[in-house]
Design a protein around this motif. Sequence first.
Motif, PDB file in Angstrom:
ATOM      1  N   ALA A  34       0.837  -1.203   0.000  1.00 42.42           N
ATOM      2  CA  ALA A  34       0.000   0.000   0.000  1.00 42.42           C
ATOM      3  C   ALA A  34       0.874   1.256   0.000  1.00 42.42           C
ATOM      4  CB  ALA A  34      -0.933   0.000   1.208  1.00 42.42           C
ATOM      5  N   VAL A  35       1.957   1.215   0.747  1.00 40.03           N
ATOM      6  CA  VAL A  35       2.893   2.349   0.774  1.00 40.03           C
ATOM      7  C   VAL A  35       3.505   2.553  -0.612  1.00 40.03           C
ATOM      8  CG1 VAL A  35       5.042   3.225   1.772  1.00 40.03           C
ATOM      9  CG2 VAL A  35       3.394   2.034   3.225  1.00 40.03           C
ATOM     10  N   GLU A  36       3.878   1.454  -1.263  1.00 39.88           N
ATOM     11  CA  GLU A  36       4.448   1.549  -2.610  1.00 39.88           C
ATOM     12  C   GLU A  36       3.445   2.159  -3.584  1.00 39.88           C
ATOM     13  OE1 GLU A  36       6.039  -2.203  -3.954  1.00 39.88           O
ATOM     14  OE2 GLU A  36       7.067  -2.512  -2.046  1.00 39.88           O
ATOM     15  N   ALA A  37       2.177   1.770  -3.481  1.00 41.23           N
ATOM     16  CA  ALA A  37       1.147   2.336  -4.360  1.00 41.23           C
ATOM     17  C   ALA A  37       1.020   3.838  -4.118  1.00 41.23           C
ATOM     18  CB  ALA A  37      -0.195   1.638  -4.123  1.00 41.23           C
ATOM     19  N   ASP A  68      -3.673  -4.867  -1.357  1.00 43.51           N
ATOM     20  CA  ASP A  68      -4.348  -6.157  -1.171  1.00 43.51           C
ATOM     21  C   ASP A  68      -4.347  -6.961  -2.472  1.00 43.51           C
ATOM     22  OD1 ASP A  68      -4.897  -5.603   1.478  1.00 43.51           O
ATOM     23  OD2 ASP A  68      -6.979  -4.991   1.110  1.00 43.51           O
ATOM     24  N   PHE A  69      -4.639  -6.293  -3.576  1.00 42.29           N
ATOM     25  CA  PHE A  69      -4.659  -6.969  -4.876  1.00 42.29           C
ATOM     26  C   PHE A  69      -3.301  -7.587  -5.185  1.00 42.29           C
ATOM     27  CE2 PHE A  69      -4.156  -7.135  -9.457  1.00 42.29           C
ATOM     28  CZ  PHE A  69      -5.290  -7.833  -9.836  1.00 42.29           C
ATOM     29  N   VAL A  70      -2.240  -6.843  -4.942  1.00 42.30           N
ATOM     30  CA  VAL A  70      -0.887  -7.342  -5.205  1.00 42.30           C
ATOM     31  C   VAL A  70      -0.573  -8.536  -4.301  1.00 42.30           C
ATOM     32  CG1 VAL A  70       1.566  -6.756  -5.033  1.00 42.30           C
ATOM     33  CG2 VAL A  70      -0.032  -5.135  -6.076  1.00 42.30           C
ATOM     34  N   ARG A  71      -0.889  -8.409  -3.023  1.00 47.73           N
ATOM     35  CA  ARG A  71      -0.591  -9.493  -2.078  1.00 47.73           C
ATOM     36  C   ARG A  71      -1.372 -10.764  -2.403  1.00 47.73           C
ATOM     37  NH1 ARG A  71      -1.761  -8.310   3.404  1.00 47.73           N
ATOM     38  NH2 ARG A  71      -0.302  -9.918   3.979  1.00 47.73           N
ATOM     39  N   PHE A  72      -2.672 -10.630  -2.669  1.00 46.17           N
ATOM     40  CA  PHE A  72      -3.482 -11.812  -2.962  1.00 46.17           C
ATOM     41  C   PHE A  72      -3.096 -12.430  -4.299  1.00 46.17           C
ATOM     42  CE2 PHE A  72      -6.698  -9.557  -0.148  1.00 46.17           C
ATOM     43  CZ  PHE A  72      -6.335 -10.293   0.968  1.00 46.17           C
ATOM     44  N   GLY A 100     -11.328 -14.774  -3.795  1.00 41.68           N
ATOM     45  CA  GLY A 100     -12.442 -13.857  -3.548  1.00 41.68           C
ATOM     46  C   GLY A 100     -11.963 -12.520  -2.990  1.00 41.68           C
ATOM     47  N   GLN A 101     -10.954 -12.579  -2.129  1.00 37.57           N
ATOM     48  CA  GLN A 101     -10.415 -11.334  -1.571  1.00 37.57           C
ATOM     49  C   GLN A 101      -9.766 -10.487  -2.664  1.00 37.57           C
ATOM     50  OE1 GLN A 101      -8.111 -13.520   1.311  1.00 37.57           O
ATOM     51  NE2 GLN A 101      -9.297 -12.628   2.995  1.00 37.57           N
ATOM     52  N   ARG A 102      -9.099 -11.134  -3.599  1.00 37.12           N
ATOM     53  CA  ARG A 102      -8.501 -10.394  -4.716  1.00 37.12           C
ATOM     54  C   ARG A 102      -9.592  -9.752  -5.580  1.00 37.12           C
ATOM     55  NH1 ARG A 102      -5.167 -13.268  -9.462  1.00 37.12           N
ATOM     56  NH2 ARG A 102      -7.248 -14.112  -9.751  1.00 37.12           N
ATOM     57  N   GLN A 103     -10.681 -10.469  -5.806  1.00 33.29           N
ATOM     58  CA  GLN A 103     -11.794  -9.912  -6.582  1.00 33.29           C
ATOM     59  C   GLN A 103     -12.402  -8.704  -5.868  1.00 33.29           C
ATOM     60  OE1 GLN A 103     -10.720 -11.571  -9.358  1.00 33.29           O
ATOM     61  NE2 GLN A 103     -12.836 -11.207  -9.931  1.00 33.29           N
ATOM     62  N   ASP A 104     -12.540  -8.789  -4.558  1.00 31.57           N
ATOM     63  CA  ASP A 104     -13.054  -7.658  -3.783  1.00 31.57           C
ATOM     64  C   ASP A 104     -12.123  -6.452  -3.880  1.00 31.57           C
ATOM     65  OD1 ASP A 104     -15.226  -9.170  -3.001  1.00 31.57           O
ATOM     66  OD2 ASP A 104     -14.427  -9.626  -1.009  1.00 31.57           O
ATOM     67  N   ALA A 105     -10.812  -6.703  -3.792  1.00 31.54           N
ATOM     68  CA  ALA A 105      -9.839  -5.616  -3.898  1.00 31.54           C
ATOM     69  C   ALA A 105      -9.901  -4.976  -5.279  1.00 31.54           C
ATOM     70  CB  ALA A 105      -8.429  -6.127  -3.611  1.00 31.54           C
ATOM     71  N   LEU A 106     -10.046  -5.793  -6.318  1.00 30.60           N
ATOM     72  CA  LEU A 106     -10.140  -5.267  -7.679  1.00 30.60           C
ATOM     73  C   LEU A 106     -11.398  -4.417  -7.851  1.00 30.60           C
ATOM     74  CD1 LEU A 106      -9.096  -5.090 -10.561  1.00 30.60           C
ATOM     75  CD2 LEU A 106     -10.255  -7.256 -11.036  1.00 30.60           C
ATOM     76  N   ALA A 107     -12.508  -4.868  -7.302  1.00 34.68           N
ATOM     77  CA  ALA A 107     -13.751  -4.095  -7.391  1.00 34.68           C
ATOM     78  C   ALA A 107     -13.608  -2.746  -6.679  1.00 34.68           C
ATOM     79  CB  ALA A 107     -14.913  -4.890  -6.800  1.00 34.68           C
ATOM     80  N   THR A 108     -12.951  -2.750  -5.534  1.00 33.31           N
ATOM     81  CA  THR A 108     -12.707  -1.510  -4.805  1.00 33.31           C
ATOM     82  C   THR A 108     -11.801  -0.590  -5.606  1.00 33.31           C
ATOM     83  OG1 THR A 108     -12.988  -2.627  -2.693  1.00 33.31           O
ATOM     84  CG2 THR A 108     -11.817  -0.521  -2.658  1.00 33.31           C
ATOM     85  N   MET A 109     -10.768  -1.156  -6.212  1.00 32.47           N
ATOM     86  CA  MET A 109      -9.867  -0.358  -7.050  1.00 32.47           C
ATOM     87  C   MET A 109     -10.622   0.286  -8.200  1.00 32.47           C
ATOM     88  SD  MET A 109      -6.575  -2.912  -7.241  1.00 32.47           S
ATOM     89  CE  MET A 109      -5.956  -2.148  -8.724  1.00 32.47           C
ATOM     90  N   GLN A 110     -11.486  -0.462  -8.842  1.00 28.40           N
ATOM     91  CA  GLN A 110     -12.237   0.071  -9.978  1.00 28.40           C
ATOM     92  C   GLN A 110     -13.199   1.174  -9.537  1.00 28.40           C
ATOM     93  OE1 GLN A 110     -13.789  -3.691 -11.326  1.00 28.40           O
ATOM     94  NE2 GLN A 110     -12.358  -3.756 -13.050  1.00 28.40           N
TER      95      GLN A 110
END
Length: 147
Positions: A34-37, A68-72, A100-110
Amino acid sequence: MKGKKPALDNVVPMKGDSYRPTPPAPEWFPHPEAVEAWEHLAPVLIAKNRLEPHHEDLFAAYCVAVGDFVRFSGELAVLGNYYEVKTRNGLQEKKRAAWGQRQDALATMQRIGALYGMSPVDEARLGNGGQGSFLEELEKAMRGGAS
């Protein structure tokens, strides 16, 4: 030249020349991704005048979702998307929780990223300079599209 040398605090910026330093990433970020982002994207958004101080908390949520997306994604790359379980009907494949957690993170990102112009479509939408004039567009359409 004679006289006192200018200091940064007494130099008046030229019109359209608004430099603002990138604020540090929030201390409460849960992981280094998250810090890198934040460190990668915040300067770009500041340069585009899309990250004002009162928008930083929402942008921080975006950075956490990116992390989260990167980690998952990394976890799934190592472990795979599925695992097998024995049932009374034989072996079945189940999705890992990280999927599922990666999908949630992607939806939040979008969802949040659209507010900052993070996709080409959203960037074009934000970069058009406003709504324009309805009457001008109507007159243009009535003339057959010619200016």
